[in-house]
Design a protein around this motif. Structure first.
Motif, PDB file in Angstrom:
ATOM      1  N   GLY A 182       2.908   9.141   0.675  1.00 45.22           N
ATOM      2  CA  GLY A 182       4.061   8.290   0.403  1.00 45.22           C
ATOM      3  C   GLY A 182       4.376   7.256   1.454  1.00 45.22           C
ATOM      4  N   SER A 183       3.557   7.159   2.494  1.00 40.10           N
ATOM      5  CA  SER A 183       3.770   6.105   3.483  1.00 40.10           C
ATOM      6  C   SER A 183       3.434   4.758   2.859  1.00 40.10           C
ATOM      7  CB  SER A 183       2.895   6.341   4.709  1.00 40.10           C
ATOM      8  OG  SER A 183       3.249   7.548   5.344  1.00 40.10           O
ATOM      9  N   THR A 184       4.197   3.761   3.233  1.00 39.19           N
ATOM     10  CA  THR A 184       4.038   2.446   2.608  1.00 39.19           C
ATOM     11  C   THR A 184       3.802   1.356   3.646  1.00 39.19           C
ATOM     12  OG1 THR A 184       6.439   2.111   2.615  1.00 39.19           O
ATOM     13  CG2 THR A 184       5.459   3.034   0.615  1.00 39.19           C
ATOM     14  N   ILE A 204       6.884  -0.445  -3.418  1.00 37.01           N
ATOM     15  CA  ILE A 204       5.778   0.259  -4.063  1.00 37.01           C
ATOM     16  C   ILE A 204       6.147   1.735  -4.155  1.00 37.01           C
ATOM     17  CG2 ILE A 204       4.517   0.641  -1.894  1.00 37.01           C
ATOM     18  CD1 ILE A 204       1.904   0.229  -3.483  1.00 37.01           C
ATOM     19  N   SER A 205       5.777   2.354  -5.263  1.00 32.68           N
ATOM     20  CA  SER A 205       6.053   3.780  -5.434  1.00 32.68           C
ATOM     21  C   SER A 205       4.953   4.371  -6.315  1.00 32.68           C
ATOM     22  CB  SER A 205       7.426   4.004  -6.070  1.00 32.68           C
ATOM     23  OG  SER A 205       7.493   3.414  -7.359  1.00 32.68           O
ATOM     24  N   ARG A 206       4.929   5.688  -6.378  1.00 34.30           N
ATOM     25  CA  ARG A 206       3.913   6.339  -7.186  1.00 34.30           C
ATOM     26  C   ARG A 206       4.492   7.554  -7.884  1.00 34.30           C
ATOM     27  NH1 ARG A 206      -0.782   7.374  -3.360  1.00 34.30           N
ATOM     28  NH2 ARG A 206      -1.684   8.481  -5.140  1.00 34.30           N
ATOM     29  N   ASP A 207       3.945   7.863  -9.047  1.00 36.81           N
ATOM     30  CA  ASP A 207       4.299   9.066  -9.802  1.00 36.81           C
ATOM     31  C   ASP A 207       2.990   9.806 -10.045  1.00 36.81           C
ATOM     32  OD1 ASP A 207       4.945  11.016 -11.676  1.00 36.81           O
ATOM     33  OD2 ASP A 207       6.422   9.760 -12.680  1.00 36.81           O
ATOM     34  N   ASN A 208       2.734  10.817  -9.237  1.00 34.44           N
ATOM     35  CA  ASN A 208       1.462  11.525  -9.345  1.00 34.44           C
ATOM     36  C   ASN A 208       1.337  12.283 -10.668  1.00 34.44           C
ATOM     37  OD1 ASN A 208       0.630  10.581  -6.841  1.00 34.44           O
ATOM     38  ND2 ASN A 208       1.388  12.399  -5.754  1.00 34.44           N
ATOM     39  N   ALA A 209       2.445  12.692 -11.241  1.00 33.97           N
ATOM     40  CA  ALA A 209       2.396  13.394 -12.528  1.00 33.97           C
ATOM     41  C   ALA A 209       1.933  12.464 -13.652  1.00 33.97           C
ATOM     42  CB  ALA A 209       3.764  13.972 -12.861  1.00 33.97           C
ATOM     43  N   LYS A 210       2.178  11.166 -13.483  1.00 33.69           N
ATOM     44  CA  LYS A 210       1.790  10.181 -14.494  1.00 33.69           C
ATOM     45  C   LYS A 210       0.570   9.368 -14.079  1.00 33.69           C
ATOM     46  CE  LYS A 210       6.432   9.620 -16.404  1.00 33.69           C
ATOM     47  NZ  LYS A 210       7.537   8.680 -16.724  1.00 33.69           N
ATOM     48  N   THR A 220       0.850  -1.184   0.000  1.00 37.44           N
ATOM     49  CA  THR A 220       0.000   0.000   0.000  1.00 37.44           C
ATOM     50  C   THR A 220       0.884   1.232   0.000  1.00 37.44           C
ATOM     51  OG1 THR A 220      -1.753  -1.114   1.239  1.00 37.44           O
ATOM     52  CG2 THR A 220      -1.719   1.280   1.329  1.00 37.44           C
ATOM     53  N   ILE A 221       0.425   2.285  -0.694  1.00 36.08           N
ATOM     54  CA  ILE A 221       1.103   3.579  -0.608  1.00 36.08           C
ATOM     55  C   ILE A 221       0.047   4.670  -0.471  1.00 36.08           C
ATOM     56  CG2 ILE A 221       1.267   3.823  -3.137  1.00 36.08           C
ATOM     57  CD1 ILE A 221       4.023   5.250  -2.560  1.00 36.08           C
ATOM     58  N   THR A 222       0.226   5.527   0.532  1.00 34.70           N
ATOM     59  CA  THR A 222      -0.718   6.605   0.803  1.00 34.70           C
ATOM     60  C   THR A 222      -0.400   7.823  -0.067  1.00 34.70           C
ATOM     61  OG1 THR A 222       0.608   7.639   2.529  1.00 34.70           O
ATOM     62  CG2 THR A 222      -0.833   5.818   3.189  1.00 34.70           C
TER      63      THR A 222
END
Length: 115
Positions: free
Chosen positions: A54-56, A68-74, A49-51
Motif C-alpha cells: 500500500g505504499s504510494t 492511487i488505491s487498490r482492491d486486492n479482492a477485485k 505507483t502502489i506497492t
C-alpha cells in the motif's frame, strides 16, 4: 496476463475522474501497480505507483490531486483524479512488472480535460 483500463473521458478543468484497471492472469496482491500517461508530443511518464503493502508514489505534477488505491479482492487498481487541468490530458496506461522482467501494459484510457 491482461490489464483492462477504463474510466477515461472528457471533463472540464477542475473536474474529477476515476480510472480503473482490472488485472487477470496474475497474483494481483503481490504486484506493484503503476499508472503512466503520455501527453501529446511528450514521453510516457510515471504518474503513480502502489506497492503490495500500500505504499504510494506520485509524480510532483499530480501530488495532492491524484490518489492511487487498490482492491486486492477485485484485482483492481484505481486512480482518483481531482482538480484536473488541461495538461493532464493524455491516454493513461496501467502497468505491472512480473519477476522483474515481464512488463505488461493495459490498452490505455483517454483523459481529455477542456479549459
Amino acid at each position: 496476463v491482461q490489464l483492462q483500463a477504463s474510466g477515461g473521458g472528457l471533463v472540464q478543468a477542475g473536474g474529477s475522474l476515476r480510472l480503473s484497471c482490472a488485472a487477470s492472469g496474475i497474483i494481483f496482491s503481490i504486484n506493484t501497480m503503476r499508472w503512466y500517461r503520455q501527453p501529446p508530443g511528450k514521453q510516457r511518464e510515471l504518474v503513480a505507483t502502489i506497492t503490495p503493502g500500500g505504499s504510494t508514489y506520485y509524480a510532483d505534477s499530480v501530488k495532492g490531486r491524484f490518489t492511487i488505491s487498490r482492491d486486492n479482492a477485485k484485482n483492481t487498481v484505481y486512480l482518483q483524479m481531482n482538480s484536473l487541468k488541461p495538461e493532464d490530458t493524455a491516454p493513461y496506461y496501467c502497468n505491472t512488472i512480473l519477476n522483474d522482467l515481464e512488463d505488461y501494459w493495459g490498452q490505455g484510457t483517454l483523459v481529455t480535460v477542456s479549459s
